[in-house]
Design a protein around this motif. Sequence first.
Motif, short mmCIF file in Angstrom:
data_model
loop_
_atom_site.label_atom_id
_atom_site.label_comp_id
_atom_site.label_asym_id
_atom_site.label_seq_id
_atom_site.Cartn_x
_atom_site.Cartn_y
_atom_site.Cartn_z
N PRO A 1 0.82 -1.22 0.00
CA PRO A 1 0.00 0.00 0.00
C PRO A 1 0.85 1.26 0.00
O PRO A 1 1.87 1.34 0.69
CB PRO A 1 -0.80 -0.13 1.29
N GLU B 1 -3.57 4.34 1.14
CA GLU B 1 -4.11 3.07 0.68
C GLU B 1 -4.11 2.01 1.78
O GLU B 1 -3.40 2.12 2.78
CB GLU B 1 -3.29 2.54 -0.51
N LYS C 1 -7.23 -0.21 -12.24
CA LYS C 1 -6.13 -0.77 -11.44
C LYS C 1 -6.34 -2.27 -11.23
O LYS C 1 -7.41 -2.80 -11.52
CB LYS C 1 -6.04 -0.03 -10.11
N ILE D 1 -5.28 -3.89 -3.22
CA ILE D 1 -5.03 -2.52 -2.74
C ILE D 1 -6.25 -1.65 -3.04
O ILE D 1 -6.86 -1.75 -4.11
CB ILE D 1 -3.81 -1.91 -3.46
N ILE D 2 -6.58 -0.74 -2.10
CA ILE D 2 -7.69 0.19 -2.32
C ILE D 2 -7.43 1.48 -1.55
O ILE D 2 -6.75 1.48 -0.51
CB ILE D 2 -9.04 -0.43 -1.90
N ASN D 3 -7.96 2.60 -2.04
CA ASN D 3 -7.91 3.86 -1.31
C ASN D 3 -8.76 3.76 -0.05
O ASN D 3 -9.93 3.35 -0.10
CB ASN D 3 -8.44 5.01 -2.17
#
Length: 326
Positions: A25, A29, A92, A101-103
């Motif tokens: 991250p 993230e 993505k 992975i993510i915000n």
Amino acid sequence: MKALLLKDKGLWKDMKVEEIETPSPQKGELLVEVHAVGLNPVDYKTATNGMAVWSYPHILGLDVAGVIVEKGEGVTGWKTGDRVVYHGDFTKKGGYAEFAIINAHTVSRIPEGVSFEDAAALPTAGYTAYQAIHRKLPLEQINTILIHGGAGGVGGFGVQLAKLAGKTVISTASVHNHEYVKSLGADHVIDYCEEDVNARVMEITNGRGVDAVVDAVSRESSTDSLDALAYMGHMVYIAGAPDFTKVKPFTKVVSYHEIALAAAHQSNDVYAQKDFAAMGDQMLSLLEQRKIDAMLKEVVKLEEVPEALSRLSERHVKGKIVAKVK
């Protein structure tokens, strides 16, 4: 980590589970250990032509439910071990993998009473339906809604949300799905294969038409459904804009509403992206209270996703399919 890899555009039916490096991250993230991931038409649609921003091998999968295992710099309000669900950015790498992975500002907390599989059934279809019903339509001015494809993901969540809002709900479905769509809350279900949908809508509404249409089928379907609208009606379209020239000026005075969840990720509008978390929180609460059903009809393994997507592409799958990863 293990991941289901798309080697090149158009090859989604040939995806295989292989080893690939686990991502890390960055600022803002989260690294999520994936427990379940929802299947959606957008998976095979984007994979068919690919995207210029993708690097191969690519990983599909937008609707991820899992556990936070690592935080990037600046992330607050979350800790490792938290159970979360989110709608991902299809530009993505996605969630058909052991980690994703993510915000952080887009995720929702999964209540203890909700399973990872049910949570993963929500984001793409559920948030689309929620945006259609609760972000686009002036509900206080609406009594009747026509929601196409009530046995599918967007349609099924739309039927449930519209009924919860106290509206008269008309939906379309194959005849063998009529009782199921009624169980979700539809007051009337029309067999689109055998009946003239617009004629039946006019019959049900005593010739007036509906106050709103939610269409996740096609441009042709949304264009045709303009005939089902009443004066000052609202057309919410998800799978293609209708032909706006069909309704002449100074006649029905139709309002048009486009739904495109993915655009929020590309917009650089943090407010719009945070609304994913807000919609998720609301829908998870409804799910926990059993006011809505996740419509989870099938759980598959990660390696079974290509075959399940192939069935989904035939557009006759009822409810939601979710892949169990862990």
